[in-house]
Design a protein around this motif. Structure first.
Motif, short mmCIF file in Angstrom:
data_model
loop_
_atom_site.label_atom_id
_atom_site.label_comp_id
_atom_site.label_asym_id
_atom_site.label_seq_id
_atom_site.Cartn_x
_atom_site.Cartn_y
_atom_site.Cartn_z
N VAL A 196 -6.17 -17.63 -31.03
CA VAL A 196 -4.81 -18.10 -31.28
C VAL A 196 -3.78 -16.95 -31.31
O VAL A 196 -4.16 -15.94 -31.29
CB VAL A 196 -4.96 -18.80 -32.98
CG1 VAL A 196 -5.80 -19.76 -32.94
CG2 VAL A 196 -5.22 -17.64 -33.81
N SER A 197 -2.55 -17.13 -31.47
CA SER A 197 -1.56 -16.43 -31.50
C SER A 197 -1.70 -15.52 -32.87
O SER A 197 -1.84 -15.93 -33.90
CB SER A 197 -0.32 -16.96 -31.53
OG SER A 197 0.85 -16.05 -31.53
N LEU A 198 -1.24 -14.22 -32.44
CA LEU A 198 -1.38 -13.28 -33.80
C LEU A 198 -0.36 -13.71 -34.83
O LEU A 198 -0.48 -13.67 -36.04
CB LEU A 198 -0.90 -11.69 -33.39
CG LEU A 198 -1.92 -11.11 -32.60
CD1 LEU A 198 -1.55 -9.89 -32.26
CD2 LEU A 198 -3.40 -11.03 -33.41
N ALA A 199 0.72 -14.43 -34.20
CA ALA A 199 1.76 -14.97 -35.19
C ALA A 199 1.34 -16.12 -36.17
O ALA A 199 1.98 -16.47 -36.96
CB ALA A 199 3.07 -15.31 -34.30
N ALA A 200 0.23 -16.54 -35.68
CA ALA A 200 -0.34 -17.68 -36.53
C ALA A 200 -1.04 -17.28 -37.65
O ALA A 200 -1.76 -18.12 -38.36
CB ALA A 200 -1.27 -18.75 -35.53
N ASN B 33 3.62 -8.68 -30.31
CA ASN B 33 3.56 -8.60 -28.63
C ASN B 33 2.84 -7.13 -28.37
O ASN B 33 2.04 -7.07 -27.66
CB ASN B 33 5.07 -8.73 -28.04
CG ASN B 33 4.80 -8.47 -26.41
OD1 ASN B 33 5.52 -7.67 -25.89
ND2 ASN B 33 4.01 -9.02 -26.01
N LEU B 34 3.21 -6.26 -29.23
CA LEU B 34 2.64 -4.89 -28.88
C LEU B 34 1.18 -4.78 -29.30
O LEU B 34 0.20 -4.21 -28.68
CB LEU B 34 3.27 -3.59 -29.79
CG LEU B 34 4.72 -3.39 -29.49
CD1 LEU B 34 5.49 -2.59 -30.40
CD2 LEU B 34 4.59 -2.63 -28.14
N VAL B 35 0.79 -5.48 -30.59
CA VAL B 35 -0.43 -5.62 -31.07
C VAL B 35 -1.40 -6.36 -30.13
O VAL B 35 -2.38 -6.10 -29.75
CB VAL B 35 -0.50 -6.08 -32.58
CG1 VAL B 35 -2.09 -6.01 -33.02
CG2 VAL B 35 0.05 -4.92 -33.19
N GLY B 36 -0.89 -7.47 -29.74
CA GLY B 36 -1.50 -8.64 -28.94
C GLY B 36 -1.98 -7.94 -27.52
O GLY B 36 -2.90 -8.31 -26.80
N GLU C 27 15.65 -9.97 -37.64
CA GLU C 27 14.02 -9.86 -38.34
C GLU C 27 12.97 -10.47 -37.52
O GLU C 27 11.90 -10.06 -37.28
CB GLU C 27 14.12 -9.98 -39.73
CG GLU C 27 14.92 -9.32 -40.67
CD GLU C 27 14.82 -9.69 -42.21
OE1 GLU C 27 13.74 -10.54 -42.37
OE2 GLU C 27 15.45 -9.34 -42.94
N GLU C 28 13.22 -11.71 -37.09
CA GLU C 28 12.27 -12.25 -36.21
C GLU C 28 12.06 -11.64 -34.93
O GLU C 28 10.84 -11.70 -34.35
CB GLU C 28 12.94 -13.92 -35.68
CG GLU C 28 12.17 -14.92 -34.89
CD GLU C 28 12.59 -16.00 -34.91
OE1 GLU C 28 11.98 -16.98 -34.68
OE2 GLU C 28 14.02 -16.11 -34.58
N GLU C 29 13.09 -11.08 -34.08
CA GLU C 29 12.70 -10.36 -33.08
C GLU C 29 11.91 -9.22 -33.31
O GLU C 29 10.95 -8.86 -32.48
CB GLU C 29 14.19 -10.00 -32.51
CG GLU C 29 14.81 -10.96 -31.97
CD GLU C 29 16.24 -10.21 -31.37
OE1 GLU C 29 16.47 -10.04 -30.07
OE2 GLU C 29 17.15 -9.86 -32.06
N ILE C 30 12.16 -8.52 -34.48
CA ILE C 30 11.02 -7.30 -34.62
C ILE C 30 9.66 -7.61 -35.07
O ILE C 30 8.55 -7.14 -34.42
CB ILE C 30 11.50 -6.47 -35.99
CG1 ILE C 30 13.10 -6.11 -35.85
CG2 ILE C 30 10.57 -5.45 -36.48
CD1 ILE C 30 13.72 -5.49 -37.08
N LEU C 31 9.48 -8.94 -35.67
CA LEU C 31 8.13 -9.25 -35.76
C LEU C 31 7.44 -9.92 -34.57
O LEU C 31 6.43 -9.51 -34.24
CB LEU C 31 8.10 -10.63 -36.89
CG LEU C 31 8.53 -10.20 -38.23
CD1 LEU C 31 8.61 -11.54 -39.11
CD2 LEU C 31 7.33 -9.37 -38.83
N PHE C 32 8.44 -10.71 -33.76
CA PHE C 32 7.71 -11.05 -32.37
C PHE C 32 7.37 -9.67 -31.49
O PHE C 32 6.46 -9.79 -30.74
CB PHE C 32 8.59 -11.99 -31.45
CG PHE C 32 8.52 -13.20 -32.11
CD1 PHE C 32 7.24 -13.90 -31.59
CD2 PHE C 32 9.61 -14.15 -32.53
CE1 PHE C 32 7.04 -15.06 -32.23
CE2 PHE C 32 9.57 -15.20 -32.88
CZ PHE C 32 8.30 -16.05 -32.43
N ASN C 33 8.28 -8.81 -31.77
CA ASN C 33 7.91 -7.47 -30.64
C ASN C 33 6.44 -6.96 -31.53
O ASN C 33 5.69 -6.46 -30.55
CB ASN C 33 9.12 -6.51 -30.77
CG ASN C 33 10.15 -7.00 -29.67
OD1 ASN C 33 9.55 -6.81 -28.22
ND2 ASN C 33 11.11 -7.75 -30.16
#
Length: 403
Positions: free
Chosen positions: A177-181, A229-232, A220-226
């Protein structure tokens, strides 16, 4: 293997990548149908590119082949990638260049050189944790832990929280699953982001929080997605690390060759990257009509670049199915090409080099300890589990045993 229709059904089957032979499919496609249409099913329809030159050309043409609508195949029912247009991976110039500028200093040659003592210390800690304890899983216990210790340091996580990052990312990667989940991970990132907004420090997260693109702070949403992305992206790094170890276990003659001649280390690292090709595919969307090898790509069509296929292209690599740590030249595509060339490329090479040096110099022999399981995925490839034993000994080179 008779028709492209056969390939359309099997190439997107994760089980083929786990226990079958996707390279046999890609070899047939390179020879017979290198630009082939895969009709829609659970996944949307897409064009498959399997030849090196075609893959490289698409990578290097972000105007015609956009990343903003997603870079991985997703079931049609899920719709567009929610991070589209917001992350380093899912943007095109000029936005991509602006985001990259906010992060580039943390992955530059100088930054990685300054980080090497930390990478070496992290590597020693990881290997000390498993040496002499019996069987361990090189994917999780060595490669995964090392990757997370390093990216955690760069982002700005306190060292005491690095093991939390290891656990959370393992849970997400294993579940597919996505890390965002992963709610705990996202809550942690939100709290850390709030701390950096109140009091910036000298880390990558502070650069994202205080930096601007188009003259404005990132949402803030962009920061979290990035961050996600970096960790993923470290999943590719850990698969390259673990896949490199597996390659040497499968080819002990190449390990002995590296032991005898350390000057081969740079070439060995490039061969590991080519051989493992941990990113199985990358997708683009055509922004206008294009023609590749006589096939007409319409505006809006998805184009999938099969990276391991390009890195086994017989027209580019002599004897491509041979693992050869002296291979040169070796202009593989494992780290992409063009605008989206991997921002962490220098870091990935440094982690590989330092891990190999530690295995050669500071631990006892590495031996296989059980069957290897491969990932059931069309997005990333490599060992899901790699059971090994590492002896607790110093001084002699750690020669893999004959597999």
């Amino acid at each position: 293997m008779a028709t492209t229709a056969f390939l359309a059904e099997h190439l997107v089957d994760p089980e083929v990548h786990a226990s079958g032979d996707p390279h046999a499919l890609w070899s047939w496609m390179r020879a017979n149908d290198p630009v082939s249409w895969q009709p829609p099913g659970e996944l949307p329809g897409f064009w498959s590119l399997t030849r090196y030159e075609d893959i490289r050309a698409v990578y290097r043409d972000p105007h015609t082949f956009s990343s903003a609508r997603g870079v991985l195949l997703r079931p049609a029912r899920l719709g567009a990638d929610p991070g589209g247009g917001m992350t380093l991976a899912l943007t095109d110039p000029p936005r991509h260049k602006q985001l990259r500028a906010l992060m580039a200093d943390w992955f530059s040659t100088r930054a990685v050189r300054d980080l090497e003592d930390h990478i070496r210390a992290a590597c020693r800690a990881v290997l000390a944790r498993v040496a002499g304890q019996g069987e361990c899983d090189a994917v999780h216990d060595i490669a995964g832990r090392l990757s997370m210790y390093v990216i955690g340091r760069i982002i700005g996580l306190p060292e005491k929280d690095h093991e939390l990052l290891v656990r959370w990312t393992d849970e997400a990667f294993e579940a597919g699953v996505s890390l965002a989940a992963h709610q705990e991970l996202m809550r942690y990132f939100i709290d850390l982001m709030d701390q950096r907004m109140a009091e910036p420090t000298d880390d990558l997260l502070s650069s994202l929080v205080t930096g601007t693109a188009d003259g404005e702070l990132l949402a803030e949403e962009e920061i979290l997605f990035n961050l996600e992305n970096l960790v993923g992206a470290t999943e590719n790094g850990r698969l390259a690390l673990a896949g490199g170890l597996l390659a040497f276990l499968d080819h002990p003659d190449q390990w002995r060759r590296l032991q005898r001649d350390r000057r081969l280390m740079p070439a060995a690292i490039e061969e590991i990257l080519r051989w493992t090709s941990s990113a199985t595919h990358s997708m683009r969307t055509a922004t206008e009509t294009a023609v590749i090898r006589g096939r007409r790509i319409e505006k809006g069509d998805r184009v999938v670049l099969w990276i391991p296929s390009g890195n086994r292209d017989e027209d580019v690599f002599e004897d491509p199915f041979r693992f050869d740590i002296g291979r040169t030249p070796n202009r593989h595509l494992a780290l992409a090409s063009g605008e989206h060339f991997c921002i962490g490329s220098t870091l990935a090479r440094a982690e590989l080099r330092i891990l190999l040096e530690q295995l050669l110099d500071e631990v006892g022999p590495v031996e296989p300890a059980g069957p290897v399981a491969r990932l059931r995925s069309i997005a990333v490839g490599g060992p899901e589990t790699l059971p090994v034993r590492i002896a607790a000994r110093h001084g002699d080179a750690a020669l893999p045993a004959e597999a």
